[in-house]
Design a protein around this motif. Structure first.
Motif, PDB file in Angstrom:
ATOM      1  N   ASP A  75      -8.210  -4.035   7.477  1.00 22.94           N
ATOM      2  CA  ASP A  75      -7.575  -5.354   7.504  1.00 22.94           C
ATOM      3  C   ASP A  75      -6.285  -5.357   6.695  1.00 22.94           C
ATOM      4  O   ASP A  75      -5.323  -6.026   7.060  1.00 22.94           O
ATOM      5  CB  ASP A  75      -8.528  -6.428   6.979  1.00 22.94           C
ATOM      6  CG  ASP A  75      -9.657  -6.720   7.951  1.00 22.94           C
ATOM      7  OD1 ASP A  75      -9.468  -6.527   9.173  1.00 22.94           O
ATOM      8  OD2 ASP A  75     -10.735  -7.131   7.497  1.00 22.94           O
ATOM      9  N   GLU A  79      -2.854  -6.411   8.347  1.00 24.06           N
ATOM     10  CA  GLU A  79      -2.069  -7.524   7.795  1.00 24.06           C
ATOM     11  C   GLU A  79      -0.693  -7.052   7.331  1.00 24.06           C
ATOM     12  O   GLU A  79       0.293  -7.780   7.469  1.00 24.06           O
ATOM     13  CB  GLU A  79      -2.823  -8.197   6.649  1.00 24.06           C
ATOM     14  CG  GLU A  79      -4.098  -8.909   7.072  1.00 24.06           C
ATOM     15  CD  GLU A  79      -3.856 -10.143   7.938  1.00 24.06           C
ATOM     16  OE1 GLU A  79      -2.724 -10.661   7.977  1.00 24.06           O
ATOM     17  OE2 GLU A  79      -4.815 -10.604   8.575  1.00 24.06           O
ATOM     18  N   ALA A 109     -10.574  -4.304  13.482  1.00 27.00           N
ATOM     19  CA  ALA A 109      -9.137  -4.585  13.352  1.00 27.00           C
ATOM     20  C   ALA A 109      -8.303  -3.878  14.418  1.00 27.00           C
ATOM     21  O   ALA A 109      -7.148  -4.259  14.657  1.00 27.00           O
ATOM     22  CB  ALA A 109      -8.646  -4.186  11.959  1.00 27.00           C
TER      23      ALA A 109
END
Length: 123
Positions: A75, A79, A109
């Motif tokens: 993640d 991000e 993800a």
């Protein structure tokens, strides 16, 4: 744990500025904590919520650096790639997003990274 929970509660209460501050304070107060990567990731999300994409990207990178094989790493990379795209760094964003599937092929993800790559028209 109490300090981490206070930051999490601030985020849940809709106060991302306070949450970002508390997560930063957590990592300064407890360097090397098992929650450090999670705190940095959540700080990045809070910074995103208040529109500070540049600092959010730094927080995501910090999260990744703290624990490259932990549960938050996919993640954090995702991000970071999204933030780089928002900052107009498309080439860097595409490379970073591509790393999600390479490093964490079984992560949830991966699908989001591929969607973001399509949005950015990555090769």
């Amino acid at each position: 744990q109490v300090d981490f929970d206070a930051a999490t509660e601030a985020m849940a209460a809709g106060d991302p500025a306070r949450a970002a501050e508390l997560f930063a304070s957590f990592n300064e107060t407890y360097p090397g904590s098992p929650l450090a990567a999670q705190a940095a990731l959540q700080r990045g999300k809070a910074l995103n919520d208040i529109g500070d994409t540049r600092e959010a990207a730094r927080a995501f990178l910090e999260s990744y650096r703290v624990d490259q094989s932990g549960p938050t790493a996919p993640d954090a990379v995702l991000e970071l790639g999204i933030a780089l795209g928002k900052l107009g760094k498309t080439q860097e964003a595409c490379v970073t997003l591509g790393e999600v599937a390479l490093r964490y092929p079984s992560s949830a993800a991966v699908a989001s990274a591929r969607d973001q790559m399509a949005t950015l028209s990555c090769p």
